[in-house]
Motif scaffolding. Sequence first.
Motif, PDB file in Angstrom:
ATOM      1  N   CYS B  91       0.853  -1.203   0.000  1.00 50.75           N
ATOM      2  CA  CYS B  91       0.000   0.000   0.000  1.00 50.75           C
ATOM      3  C   CYS B  91       0.880   1.242   0.000  1.00 50.75           C
ATOM      4  O   CYS B  91       0.660   2.187   0.759  1.00 50.75           O
ATOM      5  CB  CYS B  91      -0.951   0.025   1.193  1.00 50.75           C
ATOM      6  SG  CYS B  91      -2.102  -1.324   1.185  1.00 50.75           S
ATOM      7  N   ILE B 126       2.600  -2.336   6.998  1.00 52.87           N
ATOM      8  CA  ILE B 126       2.163  -1.891   5.680  1.00 52.87           C
ATOM      9  C   ILE B 126       1.808  -0.409   5.714  1.00 52.87           C
ATOM     10  O   ILE B 126       1.533   0.157   6.764  1.00 52.87           O
ATOM     11  CB  ILE B 126       1.030  -2.751   5.079  1.00 52.87           C
ATOM     12  CG1 ILE B 126      -0.327  -2.430   5.668  1.00 52.87           C
ATOM     13  CG2 ILE B 126       1.306  -4.224   5.234  1.00 52.87           C
ATOM     14  CD1 ILE B 126      -1.440  -3.201   4.966  1.00 52.87           C
ATOM     15  N   GLY B 127       1.852   0.215   4.542  1.00 53.91           N
ATOM     16  CA  GLY B 127       1.500   1.629   4.433  1.00 53.91           C
ATOM     17  C   GLY B 127       2.649   2.580   4.745  1.00 53.91           C
ATOM     18  O   GLY B 127       2.463   3.787   4.756  1.00 53.91           O
ATOM     19  N   MET B 188       3.009 -11.018  13.763  1.00 52.91           N
ATOM     20  CA  MET B 188       2.247  -9.831  13.379  1.00 52.91           C
ATOM     21  C   MET B 188       3.100  -8.590  13.552  1.00 52.91           C
ATOM     22  O   MET B 188       3.710  -8.407  14.591  1.00 52.91           O
ATOM     23  CB  MET B 188       1.055  -9.738  14.320  1.00 52.91           C
ATOM     24  CG  MET B 188       0.455  -8.369  14.443  1.00 52.91           C
ATOM     25  SD  MET B 188      -0.549  -7.997  13.035  1.00 52.91           S
ATOM     26  CE  MET B 188      -1.719  -9.337  13.205  1.00 52.91           C
ATOM     27  N   HIS B 190       2.588  -4.601  13.457  1.00 54.82           N
ATOM     28  CA  HIS B 190       1.577  -3.539  13.314  1.00 54.82           C
ATOM     29  C   HIS B 190       1.859  -2.707  12.099  1.00 54.82           C
ATOM     30  O   HIS B 190       3.009  -2.337  11.881  1.00 54.82           O
ATOM     31  CB  HIS B 190       1.608  -2.615  14.518  1.00 54.82           C
ATOM     32  CG  HIS B 190       1.097  -3.250  15.736  1.00 54.82           C
ATOM     33  ND1 HIS B 190      -0.171  -3.740  15.852  1.00 54.82           N
ATOM     34  CD2 HIS B 190       1.696  -3.488  16.926  1.00 54.82           C
ATOM     35  CE1 HIS B 190      -0.330  -4.238  17.038  1.00 54.82           C
ATOM     36  NE2 HIS B 190       0.773  -4.113  17.718  1.00 54.82           N
ATOM     37  N   PRO B 191       0.844  -2.305  11.350  1.00 56.19           N
ATOM     38  CA  PRO B 191      -0.547  -2.742  11.443  1.00 56.19           C
ATOM     39  C   PRO B 191      -0.836  -3.783  10.389  1.00 56.19           C
ATOM     40  O   PRO B 191      -1.878  -3.764   9.770  1.00 56.19           O
ATOM     41  CB  PRO B 191      -1.309  -1.453  11.150  1.00 56.19           C
ATOM     42  CG  PRO B 191      -0.442  -0.781  10.122  1.00 56.19           C
ATOM     43  CD  PRO B 191       0.971  -1.205  10.383  1.00 56.19           C
ATOM     44  N   ASN B 192       0.042  -4.642  10.231  1.00 56.49           N
ATOM     45  CA  ASN B 192      -0.061  -5.631   9.162  1.00 56.49           C
ATOM     46  C   ASN B 192      -0.736  -6.901   9.640  1.00 56.49           C
ATOM     47  O   ASN B 192      -0.890  -7.129  10.822  1.00 56.49           O
ATOM     48  CB  ASN B 192       1.358  -5.957   8.676  1.00 56.49           C
ATOM     49  CG  ASN B 192       1.324  -6.587   7.313  1.00 56.49           C
ATOM     50  OD1 ASN B 192       0.264  -6.744   6.734  1.00 56.49           O
ATOM     51  ND2 ASN B 192       2.464  -6.953   6.806  1.00 56.49           N
ATOM     52  N   MET B 193      -1.106  -7.729   8.688  1.00 61.34           N
ATOM     53  CA  MET B 193      -1.577  -9.052   9.021  1.00 61.34           C
ATOM     54  C   MET B 193      -0.372  -9.999   8.882  1.00 61.34           C
ATOM     55  O   MET B 193       0.677  -9.618   8.415  1.00 61.34           O
ATOM     56  CB  MET B 193      -2.708  -9.481   8.091  1.00 61.34           C
ATOM     57  CG  MET B 193      -2.340  -9.652   6.646  1.00 61.34           C
ATOM     58  SD  MET B 193      -1.851  -8.093   5.807  1.00 61.34           S
ATOM     59  CE  MET B 193      -3.147  -7.013   6.344  1.00 61.34           C
ATOM     60  N   GLU B 231      -6.774 -14.992   7.699  1.00 61.78           N
ATOM     61  CA  GLU B 231      -6.391 -13.783   6.994  1.00 61.78           C
ATOM     62  C   GLU B 231      -5.335 -14.094   5.926  1.00 61.78           C
ATOM     63  O   GLU B 231      -4.583 -15.044   6.028  1.00 61.78           O
ATOM     64  CB  GLU B 231      -5.834 -12.743   7.982  1.00 61.78           C
ATOM     65  CG  GLU B 231      -6.730 -12.467   9.167  1.00 61.78           C
ATOM     66  CD  GLU B 231      -7.964 -11.660   8.813  1.00 61.78           C
ATOM     67  OE1 GLU B 231      -7.988 -11.029   7.746  1.00 61.78           O
ATOM     68  OE2 GLU B 231      -8.921 -11.668   9.620  1.00 61.78           O
ATOM     69  N   THR B 232      -5.311 -13.262   4.902  1.00 61.42           N
ATOM     70  CA  THR B 232      -4.330 -13.368   3.840  1.00 61.42           C
ATOM     71  C   THR B 232      -3.554 -12.058   3.795  1.00 61.42           C
ATOM     72  O   THR B 232      -4.138 -10.992   3.908  1.00 61.42           O
ATOM     73  CB  THR B 232      -5.032 -13.558   2.486  1.00 61.42           C
ATOM     74  OG1 THR B 232      -5.834 -14.720   2.556  1.00 61.42           O
ATOM     75  CG2 THR B 232      -4.024 -13.688   1.353  1.00 61.42           C
ATOM     76  N   ILE B 402      -1.976  -9.883  21.519  1.00 58.65           N
ATOM     77  CA  ILE B 402      -1.030  -9.487  20.472  1.00 58.65           C
ATOM     78  C   ILE B 402      -1.705  -8.548  19.474  1.00 58.65           C
ATOM     79  O   ILE B 402      -1.125  -7.571  19.034  1.00 58.65           O
ATOM     80  CB  ILE B 402      -0.494 -10.738  19.729  1.00 58.65           C
ATOM     81  CG1 ILE B 402       0.375 -11.586  20.656  1.00 58.65           C
ATOM     82  CG2 ILE B 402       0.310 -10.333  18.489  1.00 58.65           C
ATOM     83  CD1 ILE B 402       0.687 -12.979  20.115  1.00 58.65           C
ATOM     84  N   ASN B 403      -2.953  -8.841  19.147  1.00 56.88           N
ATOM     85  CA  ASN B 403      -3.608  -8.116  18.063  1.00 56.88           C
ATOM     86  C   ASN B 403      -4.477  -6.941  18.498  1.00 56.88           C
ATOM     87  O   ASN B 403      -4.914  -6.158  17.660  1.00 56.88           O
ATOM     88  CB  ASN B 403      -4.435  -9.091  17.228  1.00 56.88           C
ATOM     89  CG  ASN B 403      -3.532 -10.002  16.428  1.00 56.88           C
ATOM     90  OD1 ASN B 403      -2.633  -9.528  15.755  1.00 56.88           O
ATOM     91  ND2 ASN B 403      -3.738 -11.295  16.548  1.00 56.88           N
ATOM     92  N   ARG B 407      -0.935   0.149  18.282  1.00 55.66           N
ATOM     93  CA  ARG B 407       0.344   0.328  17.595  1.00 55.66           C
ATOM     94  C   ARG B 407       1.199   1.328  18.359  1.00 55.66           C
ATOM     95  O   ARG B 407       0.708   2.339  18.815  1.00 55.66           O
ATOM     96  CB  ARG B 407       0.111   0.871  16.174  1.00 55.66           C
ATOM     97  CG  ARG B 407      -0.380  -0.145  15.189  1.00 55.66           C
ATOM     98  CD  ARG B 407      -0.924   0.538  13.968  1.00 55.66           C
ATOM     99  NE  ARG B 407      -2.068   1.371  14.330  1.00 55.66           N
ATOM    100  CZ  ARG B 407      -2.520   2.375  13.590  1.00 55.66           C
ATOM    101  NH1 ARG B 407      -1.924   2.706  12.472  1.00 55.66           N
ATOM    102  NH2 ARG B 407      -3.573   3.060  13.971  1.00 55.66           N
TER     103      ARG B 407
END
Lengths: 408, 408
Positions: B91, B126-127, B188, B190-193, B231-232, B402-403, B407
């Motif tokens: 992204c 990501i991002g 994991m 953050h903020p990714n899967m 999740e993918t 964890i999730n 962040r």
Amino acid sequence: MVQTVKTHEIDKVEGGNILSPLGFQSGGVHSGLRYRKKDFGLLMSDTPASVAAVYTQSHFQAPPLKVTQEGIEKSGKIQGVVINSAVANACTGKEGLENAYKMREMIAKRFGLPEEYIAVASTGVIGEQLPMEKIFYGCETVELSREGAHDFQKSILTTDTCEKSACYQTKIDGKTVTIGGAAKGSGMIHPNMATMLGFITTDATIETEALQTALSQSIEKSFNQITVDGETSTNDMVLTMANGSVEHDPLTENHPDWEKFQVALQLVCEDLAKQVARDGEGATKLIEVNVKGASTNEEARIIAKKVVGSSLVKTAMYGLDANWGRIVGAIGHSDATVDPNGCDIYIEDQLVFSDGTPCPFSEEQATEDMSNAEVKIDIRLHEGEGKGTAWGCDLTYDYVKINASYRT
Amino acid sequence: MVQTVKTHEIDKVEGGNILSPLGFQSGGVHSGLRYRKKDFGLLMSDTPASVAAVYTQSHFQAPPLKVTQEGIEKSGKIQGVVINSAVANACTGKEGLENAYKMREMIAKRFGLPEEYIAVASTGVIGEQLPMEKIFYGCETVELSREGAHDFQKSILTTDTCEKSACYQTKIDGKTVTIGGAAKGSGMIHPNMATMLGFITTDATIETEALQTALSQSIEKSFNQITVDGETSTNDMVLTMANGSVEHDPLTENHPDWEKFQVALQLVCEDLAKQVARDGEGATKLIEVNVKGASTNEEARIIAKKVVGSSLVKTAMYGLDANWGRIVGAIGHSDATVDPNGCDIYIEDQLVFSDGTPCPFSEEQATEDMSNAEVKIDIRLHEGEGKGTAWGCDLTYDYVKINASYRT
């Protein structure tokens, strides 16, 4: 919602319930299936009613659903529904099926009705036979009244934390018709999954076939669009009875007020569905995901449900984390057409992701927004005109606690 | 596994890894992307290698995957793969794509290779754009060696709690060929899967097209059959290089030893996939679900994955609860043909459900069995000859912890 219906044409009745429509009675008692709480309910129309129902898609459909389905197919009408909580009568084989028939027979005899006129539902632990002496006791002692809505609504709960009811009114041929509903769901009874049950009454005049059409359309955009943990129960069912207490030209798809009725029914379903999602196991908040601009309405609903069902989105919402990356992840692996460069994501009023890249936004504001009891996620695509909504809840420590504790 | 291959024809190499096959080197350094840990890795064949890859199905495929895919399509060969952890370069728009190209260019120049010969991978948050000065530092300082497997394996991890590697050998035309693999996943950032990456090396002689066939067949029964949370990721990729260091008749589907090679490759994939599932976020155990007697192998795999991915089954396993009702629930709403009256369920060696109804079993024994680091659930249907396996892990408080944490 269908846009041609003006909102002022449909009214929400605050405090309304399954007995708000004319010509229905209900009751609920403690038959001994549960320790103290009411566990046996009965809902009855004064006259035979048109009926529509949708059932679980599970391969392991429970005996009461089979009995109900069979009765409806035979008679095309019903007059009442009997339900017990605590024991789901699922995975109970031939004996379970016989017990569901017996439960139906008891009520039919007591009220002097054909057996097919009684629908049967059960919710609770699966794999255990119904203790029939308690069921018989319930059948003999449950009393009907015009004030029995709460007793009925309480008797169908399992570990739900609250009763769920809704009521809307609209005018058909200038006459006020009322649609009321009660639901249970998202409570877990060991070793069962969360069963969702919905009962809807209306005094409108409508034949069984048309009622089924209206219900099926409503379910698609309401009960089928909620998810607590992606599981489907053996006992899920939504049943609607229309007793025609209000006389008007029978509703069909050609009736000028058809759409008003269909939308009012949908609003009842949506209202109940949201109450079920909000009361999801361990949930602290309701999450609503709106998708606009998808190829089709169906694709919009698929995307919305994927996002609201994502464990990572659900945990982020619990953690007050404006984690757009997880929303992107969920959209990304949905079975729908999505152009990553034409995707905008809003958390409440803030745009957090646009055209394939993140946007600057106030984390502080986002945290505040997500602290509310309802959080909205809006997703805008540029594939077409399709739109859809789904509802769910956050994933919390309590979900794990409720579901990991050993059966006792 | 394909039954015609005798197990003694394929050997697991204990302690083997991506450098066990002849003609590969690797390394890993700390480039400053992570606070202290290695975060930049390089894996290189001595000579150009045939290549096969599978990529995430996400609509939001990350730039490094696009660059890798484009390079492979252009050249049909690669010689190395460069990877960074901490930042996923997903992204990130046009700038992200340019950065992935630059990362490839740096390595290609340093080793005097065509750019298309270098595959690129990233995993992490990501991002965010790659901090290119750190990437350049990594490209300049990473060193290759025959002993660099652990450095590489460490550099690809995110919040994984351990390195993941596997190695198997078999004989092709009487000569020993080796297949080694490294993977990361289920951590994991953050903020990714959870991104899953797999790198597999072999000294076998096989063209790119045949290698792709072998890999695709292997993936279907291994990496595609694990789930941690449904999740993918935007960055998932499994990449295989075959450098032909061992000379034999090139492997094709007509080669008499094809099946041995394909199964050996599948065993490497399966071994890595199980390590990823076992190291799932917050997991305390590996869950293996075997389905036999389904209509087709594909349906068996669908059912197995549905059961192992069920939040209710996962929490039950965490709670040491032999909750067959939840297994029934998951089978029940899978998109596969299931006759509820022809379904047997075993938790380890105990039959807990048979022909649509529960069986008596020792809860004590079940609790003991489920306390182990691996729990097996066997499901027997009577629909046909289809069989399949899926792997996952339990759902614990730590997964939520964890999730759900914000962040930082």
